[in-house]
Design an enzyme around this catalytic site. Structure first.
Site, short mmCIF file in Angstrom:
data_model
loop_
_atom_site.label_atom_id
_atom_site.label_comp_id
_atom_site.label_asym_id
_atom_site.label_seq_id
_atom_site.Cartn_x
_atom_site.Cartn_y
_atom_site.Cartn_z
N GLY A 1 -4.00 30.68 38.76
CA GLY A 1 -4.90 29.94 37.89
C GLY A 1 -4.18 29.44 36.65
N ARG A 2 -4.84 28.54 35.96
CA ARG A 2 -4.27 27.95 34.76
C ARG A 2 -5.35 27.74 33.73
NH1 ARG A 2 0.68 24.78 34.42
NH2 ARG A 2 1.83 25.32 36.30
N GLY A 3 -4.98 27.56 32.50
CA GLY A 3 -5.96 27.23 31.47
C GLY A 3 -6.15 28.39 30.51
N GLY B 1 -2.82 29.66 29.05
CA GLY B 1 -1.71 30.23 29.80
C GLY B 1 -1.90 30.12 31.30
N VAL C 1 -1.94 32.11 35.04
CA VAL C 1 -2.28 33.43 35.58
C VAL C 1 -1.54 33.65 36.90
CG1 VAL C 1 -4.15 34.98 36.19
CG2 VAL C 1 -4.55 33.16 34.54
N LYS D 1 -1.85 37.28 32.92
CA LYS D 1 -1.92 35.99 32.24
C LYS D 1 -0.77 35.90 31.26
CE LYS D 1 -4.94 32.82 30.16
NZ LYS D 1 -6.31 32.40 30.25
N ASP E 1 -15.79 28.95 25.52
CA ASP E 1 -15.31 28.14 26.64
C ASP E 1 -15.93 28.63 27.94
OD1 ASP E 1 -14.01 26.12 27.92
OD2 ASP E 1 -12.01 27.01 27.82
#
Ligand SMILES: *[C@@H]1O[C@H](CO)[C@@H](O)[C@H](O)[C@H]1NC(C)=O
Ligand SMILES: *[C@@H]1O[C@H](CO)[C@@H](O)[C@H](O)[C@H]1NC(C)=O
Ligand SMILES: *[C@@H]1O[C@H](CO)[C@@H](O)[C@H](O)[C@H]1NC(C)=O
Ligand SMILES: *[C@@H]1O[C@H](CO)[C@@H](O)[C@H](O)[C@H]1NC(C)=O
Ligand SMILES: *[C@@H]1O[C@H](CO)[C@@H](O)[C@H](O)[C@H]1NC(C)=O
Ligand SMILES: *[C@@H]1O[C@H](CO)[C@@H](O)[C@H](O)[C@H]1NC(C)=O
Ligand SMILES: *[C@@H]1O[C@H](CO)[C@@H](O)[C@H](O)[C@H]1NC(C)=O
Ligand SMILES: *[C@@H]1O[C@H](CO)[C@@H](O)[C@H](O)[C@H]1NC(C)=O
Ligand SMILES: *[C@@H]1O[C@H](CO)[C@@H](O)[C@H](O)[C@H]1NC(C)=O
Length: 795
Positions: free
Chosen positions: A516-518, A521, A523, A537, A629
Site C-alpha cells: 500500500g501507499r499513502g 509513506g 507499506v 509503514k 483522512d
C-alpha cells in the site's frame, strides 16, 4: 514549642561540631575535591550535605544527601551525574570565574556543568530544604537550582513539573538511571512508566481502568508537590496524605529501584526511615519486576520472589531483570504441543486476540492453531457469568496472587519432562550486587577489603529494608480491608516494541513486497522474527526530530480499540522512521468495494465498527485525536471483516482544549472526502471526520465513487452532479421512505437487506454530510443510532 526550639539548637550545635570543615555557601573560585572526603557543603540547619558520594570502587558522584550523625548509611536525594561517575582521584567540582559550576573527571574532562554565566559574583548555597542554589550575590537572581533537576527523589516543597521526571536507580547498589519513571505524560496525568530493554508500559494508574475516570486530564500546568506535613497534590486531581500526616523531622518521596513510589519519613536524625505511603500495594503488579517469562509472587519474608515458568531458565544470572528464556522450541504442529495449567497466575498485556464468552475448548484451539501463541489466559468472571480468552504472544508482567481468579495455560512441547512447579529464583546477593568499577586512568582502588564490607553491608541493608517494607506493606493491606483486590483484566497491549532497522529490513525481505501507499509513506508486508505477519509503514523522510516522533508514537501505541489498527512497534534510527502494524488479511475497504465482495450485512457492520473506532478517537481517547483522512483506503478489514481504522495519529494530534483555534496550517485529506471547512478555512473540529465518514458510508451504499460525476437523469434531461447531491435529490423526490432508499442502493450487490437498517444508514450518512458542521451528529450519536436501527426508524 520550647522543647522543639531547644532540640533544634542542640541539633545545630551537634551538626556544626560534626562537620568541622564544611560551609553552607561558596563563592567564585571555590572548589571541592573528591579526595577530601570530609569536605562537604552543609545546609544552615545541618539537615543536608552536598559533596562527593561514593557509588562504587573508585567511582563518585556529586550528590546531596541527608546528613547522618556518623556519616553512615546516607540517603542520597539528588545526584548531578548518576550515569557518569567520576574517578576517585583528582576529580573536582568548581565554581568558575564565569559563573559556571563544573564537575571535572580526573582533572581531564567535564562530565557535568550548570552552563550558567554571570558578570557579577555568584554564590553556591545549600538551603535548609535541601535545594542547592547558585545565585547572584547582588539582587539574588537564581541562576540554577537542583530542585529543577530531580533525580529519584522529591523533597517537601520541591515541585515536579511538566519538564521533569523522577527516574529510579538501576538496582540497590547501582545508582545509575534505571527502568522506572514518574512523570506527567501528554494527557496531563501523572504516570508511572516501566521502560525496559525492548518493552515499555504504563502501570500506574492501573492501565485497564480508564485513567480519565478519576484523574483530571485538562489542567496543562502539570505540577505536583508534597508539602512538609505530608499532603501530596497534583494538578491531575490526584491527592494523598501520608499515614503520619503532621509534623515530622524529615520526609522524602522517592521512586525506588523496584518501581514503586514511596514517601519515607523519620522523626529523628540517624533513625531508620519508615514508609508512610506507597503507590502500589502489590509489588508484583509493577511491570517488569521479574522480566519476561517469569512469575512474581508476594513473599511475606523476602518481599517478592521471581520464578521462571517450567521450561524456561534464567537468562542472565547477574541481572535478573532480563527474566527467563525458553529451553524448548515450539513446533507449529498442534499435535506436538500441549497445555499446562497454573492457577491464580496472570500475565498482563500482549494479547494476540480477545474473545469474550469463550469455551475452554475454543480458547485452546485458538492458541494451538497459532504458531506464535505461547499460552493463553482463561478467566471466568463472576460479574458477566462467562469466561474470557486471551491468547498470548509474549509472557510479560506475570504474577501469582490467590486473589486472581483465573489461570494461565502454558504451551509446552508434548512429552517434555519439565517440572510441574514454578522454580523460584530468589535474589542472590552475591549475584545482584555489582559495584561499579571505574577504570579511567589513575590508580585503581586498593580497598578490596572495604568493597567486601560494602557488599555485605548492602546485603544486610537490603534484608532489613525488605523485611521492614513487607511489615509495613502487610499492615497497609490489612488496614485497607483487602478492598484493593482489583483484578480487572482488560484487553490492553499496554506497550509495544522498538525494532531495529536491520530487523525490519530482514522482516520485509529488503522492503520487497509493497502492499500500500499513502498517508506519508509506503507499506510493506513483513514476517517478524516471531513469525507474526506485520505491515511495516516506512514514513517518507520527515524533518520530524526523534523525540517528537517518539512522543507521538508512544501515544498512538497506547490507543487500543477493537476498531483501530493495532500497532506493534516502531523503529527510529538515523533518518529512518518506521511503524509496525498488525497485518490485515482482507486488505482495505476500497479494494473490497471494487471487487464487490461485501454483502449488505458486512457493509452495515463495517459502517458501525468504523463509527465505533472514530467515536473512541474523538471522545473516549485521552488526546482527542482527529483522523482528518477518513476514506475507504484507510479502513482495513481483518480476517473476520471487522473494520480497523488505519493511519490515525499521523495527522496532527489535537488537544480538546484548543479545539476551536484551528492550528492546521496545511489542508489534509483526500479530495471527495474532505469537509467544506477545509476549503473555506473554517475551524477544524472532529466534524471533519464525521463528514468524511458520511461520504464513505454513501459510497458503500450506492457503490458510486464520491469524486466521480454522476449522471443524474431527470425525466428526459441528464445533468452531472456530485454523489451527495444525487442522493439528496433521490430523497426529496422519493414518494415513500422505502422507495428513495431502494433507489440509491447499489443494484449490483445481490442478496437481501434489512430495509430499516439501510434506511437508518442512509439517513445517518446524509446527516453527516451537511454543509453546516454543527448540524452533523457526533460519532457516538451515530454509533447509538446504528446499534438501535428499529428505535430510530421513522416507520
Ligand atoms: C550543559 O550543556 C551541555 C552541552 O550542551 C549539556 O549536555 C548539559 O546537559 C547542560 N547541562 C545542564 C545542567 O543543562
Ligand atoms: C490548574 O492547576 C493550577 C495549580 O493548582 C491552578 O492554579 C489552575 O487554576 C488549574 N487550572 C484549571 C483549568 O483547573
Ligand atoms: C492538601 O492539599 C490540597 C491541595 O493543595 C488542599 O486542597 C487540601 O486542603 C490539603 N489538605 C490538608 C489536610 O491540608
Ligand atoms: C547503618 O549501617 C550499619 C552497618 O554498616 C547497620 O548496622 C546500621 O543498622 C545502619 N543504621 C541504620 C540507621 O540503618
Ligand atoms: C548480563 O548482565 C550484565 C549486567 O547488566 C551485563 O553486563 C551482561 O552483558 C549480561 N549478559 C548477557 C549475556 O546479556
Ligand atoms: C494431528 O492428529 C490428528 C489425529 O490424530 C491427525 O488427523 C492430523 O493429521 C494430525 N495433524 C498433523 C499436522 O500431524
Ligand atoms: C455465552 O455463550 C453461550 C454458548 O454460546 C450462550 O448460551 C450464552 O448465552 C452466552 N452468554 C452471554 C452472556 O453472552
Ligand atoms: C548464590 O550465588 C553463589 C555464587 O554463585 C552460589 O554459590 C550460591 O549457591 C547462590 N545462592 C543461592 C541461594 O542460590
Ligand atoms: C549500572 O547500570 C547501568 C545501566 O543503567 C549499566 O550500564 C552499568 O553497567 C551498571 N553497572 C554495573 C556494575 O552493573
Amino acid at each position: 514549642m520550647e522543647f522543639m526550639a531547644f532540640s533544634t539548637v542542640l541539633f545545630l550545635l551537634l551538626t556544626l561540631s560534626l562537620f568541622p570543615c564544611s560551609s553552607s555557601s561558596s563563592t567564585k573560585g571555590f572548589s571541592l575535591s573528591v579526595e577530601e572526603t570530609d569536605h562537604v557543603i552543609v545546609s544552615p540547619n545541618g539537615m543536608f550535605s552536598a559533596g562527593f558520594h561514593k557509588v562504587g570502587e573508585n567511582a563518585f558522584c556529586f550528590a546531596i544527601w541527608f546528613s547522618e550523625p556518623h556519616g553512615q548509611n546516607t540517603t542520597v536525594v539528588w545526584m548531578a551525574n548518576p550515569d557518569y561517575p567520576v574517578n576517585g582521584k583528582r576529580s573536582t567540582l568548581s565554581l568558575q570565574g564565569s559563573g559556571n559550576l563544573v564537575l571535572t573527571d580526573a582533572n581531564q574532562f567535564n562530565v557535568w556543568a550548570t552552563n550558567t554565566s554571570s558578570p557579577t559574583s555568584v554564590k553556591l548555597v545549600l538551603n535548609n530544604d535541601g535545594n542547592l542554589v547558585l545565585h547572584e550575590v547582588h539582587g539574588g537572581a537564581i541562576l540554577w537550582q537542583s530542585f529543577n533537576y530531580p533525580t529519584n527523589t522529591l523533597l517537601p516543597g520541591q515541585t515536579l513539573t511538566r519538564d521533569t521526571a523522577l527516574v529510579s536507580s538501576r538496582s540497590e547498589s547501582n545508582l545509575s538511571s534505571g527502568f522506572y519513571k514518574l512523570f506527567f505524560d501528554k494527557d496531563n496525568v501523572l504516570h508511572l512508566l516501566y521502560d525496559g530493554f525492548t518493552i515499555s508500559s504504563f502501570y500506574w494508574p492501573d492501565p485497564w481502568k480508564l485513567v480519565w475516570a478519576d484523574r483530571f486530564t485538562y489542567n496543562a500546568s502539570r505540577l505536583a508537590v508534597l508539602d512538609v506535613l505530608g499532603n501530596f497534590s497534583s494538578t491531575d486531581n490526584y491527592h494523598f496524605m501520608t499515614s503520619d500526616y503532621g509534623a515530622v523531622l524529615q520526609r522524602r518521596l522517592s521512586i525506588d529501584y523496584d518501581g514503586n513510589i514511596r514517601v519515607y519519613s523519620r522523626k529523628h536524625m540517624g533513625e531508620k526511615w519508615y514508609v508512610s505511603w506507597q503507590a502500589k500495594q502489590q509489588p508484583c503488579k509493577i511491570h517488569g519486576t521479574c522480566g519476561p517469562n517469569s512469575i512474581c509472587s508476594n513473599d511475606p519474608y523476602s518481599g517478592r520472589k521471581c520464578s521462571c515458568l517450567p521450561g524456561y531458565k534464567v537468562k542472565n544470572e547477574s541481572d535478573l531483570s532480563y527474566g527467563c528464556e525458553a529451553e524448548f522450541r515450539l513446533s507449529c504442529n498442534k499435535n506436538e504441543s500441549h497445555f499446562r495449567y497454573f492457577n491464580h497466575v496472570e500475565f498482563f498485556g500482549y494479547d494476540f486476540h480477545y474473545t469474550q464468552n469463550s469455551s475452554y475448548k475454543q480458547c485452546e484451539d485458538l492458541c494451538s492453531q497459532l504458531c506464535d501463541c505461547v499460552g493463553f489466559q482463561y478467566s471466568f468472571k463472576k460479574e458477566t457469568g462467562y469466561a474470557d480468552c486471551f491468547p498470548k504472544t509474549m509472557l510479560l508482567n506475570g504474577y501469582r496472587s490467590p486473589a486472581f481468579e483465573g489461570a494461565i495455560y502454558l504451551k509446552l512441547p508434548k512429552g517434555s519432562s519439565f517440572s510441574h512447579h514454578l522454580e523460584e529464583y530468589v535474589r542472590n546477593c552475591s549475584h545482584t550486587v555489582n559495584p561499579i568499577f571505574l577504570e579511567r586512568g589513575y590508580v585503581k582502588g586498593h580497598e578490596k577489603m572495604l568493597v567486601k564490607v560494602f557488599l555485605w553491608f548492602v546485603c544486610v541493608i537490603a534484608v532489613i529494608e525488605v523485611v521492614g517494607i513487607s511489615i509495613i506493606w502487610s499492615y497497609l493491606t490489612i488496614s485497607k480491608k483487602k478492598s484493593s483486590i482489583d483484578q480487572g483484566y482488560g484487553l490492553t497491549t499496554s506497550g509495544f516494541r522498538k525494532f531495529s532497522y536491520s530487523e525490519l529490513k530482514k522482516a520485509t525481505n529488503g522492503f520487497s513486497q509493497e502492499i500500500g501507499r499513502g498517508g506519508g509513506g509506503i507499506v510493506y508486508k513483513a514476517i517478524l522474527s516471531d513469525h507474526r505477519v506485520a505491515a511495516v509503514k516506512r514514513l517518507n523522510e520527515a524533518n520530524q526530530g526523534e523525540s517528537e516522533f517518539l512522543a507521538e508514537v508512544s501515544i498512538i501505541g497506547r490507543l487500543n480499540h477493537m476498531n483501530l489498527i493495532e500497532m506493534w512497534g516502531y523503529c527510529t534510527e538515523g533518518k529512518h522512521r518506521l511503524l509496525v502494524y498488525k497485518y490485515m488479511e482482507n486488505g482495505s475497504l476500497a479494494e473490497n468495494l471494487l471487487s464487490e465482495t461485501l454483502d449488505w450485512k458486512k457493509r452495515y457492520d463495517i459502517a458501525l465498527g468504523t463509527a465505533k473506532g472514530l467515536a473512541y478517537l474523538h471522545e473516549e481517547c485521552l488526546e482527542w485525536i482527529l483522523h482528518c483522512d477518513i476514506k475507504p483506503q484507510n479502513i482495513l478489514l481483518d480476517f473476520n471483516f471487522e473494520p480497523k481504522i488505519a493511519d490515525f495519529g499521523l495527522s496532527k494530534l489535537q488537544n480538546r482544549n484548543n479545539i476551536n483555534n484551528a492550528n492546521f496550517s496545511t489542508i489534509r485529506g483526500t479530495r471527495g472526502y474532505m469537509a467544506p471547512e477545509w476549503i473555506f478555512n473554517l475551524p477544524i473540529t472532529s466534524k471533519v471526520d464525521v463528514y468524511s465518514y458520511g461520504i464513505v458510508v454513501l459510497e458503500m451504499i450506492t457503490g458510486k465513487s464520491p469524486s466521480m460525476n454522476i449522471d443524474i437523469a431527470e425525466g428526459a434531461e441528464t445533468h452531472h452532479g456530485r454523489l451527495v447531491t444525487w442522493v439528496r435529490e433521490r430523497k426529496s423526490k422519493g414518494s415513500t421512505m422505502a422507495s428513495w432508499v431502494e433507489e440509491i442502493i447499489d443494484p449490483t450487490i445481490e442478496g437481501n437487506y434489512d430495509l430499516n437498517k439501510m434506511e437508518i444508514l442512509s439517513r445517518v450518512a446524509l446527516d453527516c454530510v451537511e454543509e453546516e458542521k454543527d448540524v452533523r451528529p457526533n460519532m457516538s450519536q451515530i454509533v447509538e443510532m446504528l446499534q438501535n436501527p428499529e428505535k430510530y426508524c421513522q416507520h
